[in-house]
Design a protein around this motif. Sequence first.
Motif, short mmCIF file in Angstrom:
data_model
loop_
_atom_site.label_atom_id
_atom_site.label_comp_id
_atom_site.label_asym_id
_atom_site.label_seq_id
_atom_site.Cartn_x
_atom_site.Cartn_y
_atom_site.Cartn_z
N LEU A 1 0.83 -1.21 0.00
CA LEU A 1 0.00 0.00 0.00
C LEU A 1 0.86 1.26 0.00
O LEU A 1 0.46 2.30 -0.54
CB LEU A 1 -0.92 0.01 1.22
CG LEU A 1 -2.16 -0.89 1.16
CD1 LEU A 1 -2.91 -0.84 2.48
CD2 LEU A 1 -3.08 -0.47 0.03
N LEU A 2 2.05 1.18 0.60
CA LEU A 2 2.97 2.32 0.62
C LEU A 2 3.87 2.36 -0.61
O LEU A 2 4.85 3.10 -0.65
CB LEU A 2 3.84 2.25 1.89
CG LEU A 2 3.11 2.41 3.22
CD1 LEU A 2 4.05 2.17 4.39
CD2 LEU A 2 2.48 3.79 3.33
N ASP A 3 3.53 1.54 -1.64
CA ASP A 3 4.28 1.48 -2.91
C ASP A 3 5.72 1.01 -2.70
O ASP A 3 6.63 1.40 -3.44
CB ASP A 3 4.30 2.86 -3.60
CG ASP A 3 2.91 3.35 -3.92
OD1 ASP A 3 2.07 2.51 -4.31
OD2 ASP A 3 2.65 4.56 -3.76
N GLY A 4 5.92 0.19 -1.69
CA GLY A 4 7.26 -0.29 -1.40
C GLY A 4 7.42 -1.77 -1.67
O GLY A 4 6.52 -2.45 -2.16
N GLU A 5 8.62 -2.27 -1.34
CA GLU A 5 8.94 -3.69 -1.49
C GLU A 5 9.56 -4.18 -0.20
O GLU A 5 10.26 -3.43 0.50
CB GLU A 5 9.91 -3.92 -2.65
CG GLU A 5 9.35 -3.59 -4.02
CD GLU A 5 10.36 -3.88 -5.12
OE1 GLU A 5 11.48 -4.30 -4.79
OE2 GLU A 5 10.01 -3.66 -6.29
N ILE A 6 9.33 -5.45 0.12
CA ILE A 6 9.93 -6.06 1.30
C ILE A 6 10.51 -7.41 0.92
O ILE A 6 9.89 -8.17 0.18
CB ILE A 6 8.89 -6.20 2.44
CG1 ILE A 6 9.57 -6.77 3.69
CG2 ILE A 6 7.70 -7.03 2.01
CD1 ILE A 6 8.71 -6.70 4.93
N ASN A 7 11.71 -7.66 1.39
CA ASN A 7 12.40 -8.92 1.12
C ASN A 7 12.98 -9.45 2.42
O ASN A 7 13.24 -8.68 3.36
CB ASN A 7 13.51 -8.74 0.09
CG ASN A 7 12.98 -8.31 -1.26
OD1 ASN A 7 12.29 -9.07 -1.93
ND2 ASN A 7 13.28 -7.08 -1.65
N VAL A 8 13.18 -10.74 2.46
CA VAL A 8 13.73 -11.36 3.66
C VAL A 8 14.79 -12.38 3.27
O VAL A 8 14.63 -13.10 2.28
CB VAL A 8 12.62 -12.03 4.50
CG1 VAL A 8 11.89 -13.09 3.69
CG2 VAL A 8 13.19 -12.62 5.77
N THR A 9 15.87 -12.38 4.00
CA THR A 9 16.91 -13.39 3.86
C THR A 9 17.15 -14.00 5.24
O THR A 9 17.09 -13.29 6.25
CB THR A 9 18.22 -12.80 3.32
OG1 THR A 9 18.63 -11.72 4.17
CG2 THR A 9 18.04 -12.27 1.90
N SER A 10 17.40 -15.29 5.26
CA SER A 10 17.56 -15.95 6.56
C SER A 10 18.43 -17.19 6.41
O SER A 10 18.50 -17.80 5.33
CB SER A 10 16.19 -16.33 7.13
OG SER A 10 16.32 -16.89 8.41
N GLU A 11 19.07 -17.54 7.50
CA GLU A 11 19.87 -18.75 7.57
C GLU A 11 19.54 -19.45 8.88
O GLU A 11 19.58 -18.84 9.95
CB GLU A 11 21.36 -18.43 7.49
CG GLU A 11 22.23 -19.66 7.34
CD GLU A 11 23.68 -19.31 7.10
OE1 GLU A 11 24.51 -20.24 7.20
OE2 GLU A 11 23.98 -18.13 6.83
N LYS A 12 19.17 -20.70 8.76
CA LYS A 12 18.73 -21.45 9.93
C LYS A 12 19.80 -21.44 11.01
O LYS A 12 20.96 -21.77 10.79
CB LYS A 12 18.42 -22.90 9.51
CG LYS A 12 17.59 -23.68 10.52
CD LYS A 12 16.17 -23.19 10.57
CE LYS A 12 15.32 -24.09 11.46
NZ LYS A 12 13.95 -23.60 11.60
N GLY A 13 19.41 -21.01 12.21
CA GLY A 13 20.31 -20.99 13.35
C GLY A 13 21.21 -19.77 13.44
O GLY A 13 21.94 -19.61 14.43
N LYS A 14 21.17 -18.88 12.42
CA LYS A 14 22.06 -17.72 12.44
C LYS A 14 21.32 -16.39 12.46
O LYS A 14 21.90 -15.36 12.82
CB LYS A 14 23.00 -17.76 11.23
CG LYS A 14 24.01 -18.90 11.30
CD LYS A 14 25.03 -18.79 10.18
CE LYS A 14 26.08 -19.90 10.30
NZ LYS A 14 27.11 -19.79 9.24
N GLY A 15 20.09 -16.36 12.05
CA GLY A 15 19.34 -15.12 12.10
C GLY A 15 18.58 -14.80 10.83
O GLY A 15 18.68 -15.51 9.83
#
Length: 481
Positions: free
Chosen positions: A455-469
Amino acid sequence: MKNRIIMLLQKLRVNYIYQMLGSHISVLLVAFIVLSLLFANYVERLVYQNKTDELITYGRSILDKFEKNPQGPVATLEQFYTVLNARNINFSIFDENQNIVYPFTGRLSKFVPTRDEWKQISEGKTVVIKRENQRFGQEVSMVVLPYIRNGNLLGGILLISPISGSAEMISEINHYLLYTVLIALAVSFLFSWLLSRIHVSRIKRIREATSMISSGKYDVHVPSSALDEIGDLGNDFNKMAERLKASYEEIEVLENRRRQFMADVSHELRTPLATIRGMIEGLQDGIIPEEDREKGIKLASKETKRLIRLVNENLDYEKIRSNQIKLNKEHIQLSEMLEIIKEQLLFQAEEKNNVLLAEADSDAMVYADYDRLTQILINIAKNSIQFTENGTIWLRGKSEMKQTVIEIEDTGKGIDPKEIESIWRRFYKADLSRSSTPYGEFGLGLSIVKQLVHLLDGEINVTSEKGKGTKFVICLPLQSE
């Protein structure tokens, strides 16, 4: 009456293979007939043209010899007569009065041309008649060449040749042409039948696959190619089947999550309601000691807030999904916003021995709705706190080109790469083993977050590694487009 009409239509039904076969053979048959007629007519004209050209050549040779040997015309004519008679060609010499002067004896005593023919002869033109069957008692080809000396018509030469041999040759050619057409039709019929069977077989496979899909079996695939429209249809069908399968699987997943959600809600509602009911009854009946009353009231208040949070999360999601949220965008100092969020969540972070840090450029600005951006960042930060113990959580902000980048990173449990795409779904819970958690226990938080970012015309992404954050990155434009 209606049933009779349906039965009649079923009887009149013609399979697609016979329709294709009939159309192919009809087109080929018409084409062969037209080509055969054109070819036969061409051959006939060619044969007669060759015959008349031969007669013209002989006639000119006779006249040429006659011109060069005027002293012995009879001997010259006798030589040609012998040669042409062997080739079944007869010729006659006539004078300006149309009387035959050579041969001296024969069937013709006088040449009787038509008015138009005599006019052409008088003008020095050669008369050519490819087929003549009235004046000579049989069908012949006829050529008349005028003999002109000093501009005066002295007579001419008439050459005729029966066309029976030519007709026989044309008839034989037509027979061979007929055999060729029949063989070609047989071969064409075979190829058309094979091609029709192949096309019908391909269509039948698509039809069977369609029946399987209509019966609820979405794991179906038909052979496809890019050679023709049926191949394109197969490609489109496979794409449709894949989408239907994906939709069905998604519906199944959503249904399972709905059941899980209802189970979670039932469990979550039952516990706080039972606690609140017990506290109220205890206070009413005086069962709870005076020194524990304040503690009981706080517990009831806490459970009430949990119920309110559940209702609010569902209401927020429905409002966002139906575009009922009104945004009031403004330029916001990012460092101040992150510090405020840090202060709001600091107590919750310390409860799990986490360090909460806010880092932002002093001049970094963000163009967004203050309340909704706060909701986004608090939801993500709460998730980071929830899955992090004895770790660190960073709230970062900076300006890049025409956008503002906000990062929320933790050193917590992390997310399995296979589950990253699923965390945005409604009712999704990355850890299904937990039955009660302080924040986002119903799996609605991140789903709301993604809707608000869009709705705010933005983008969101996520990166993750199990056990590290895990690291969430939000990019918002500096000004509305």
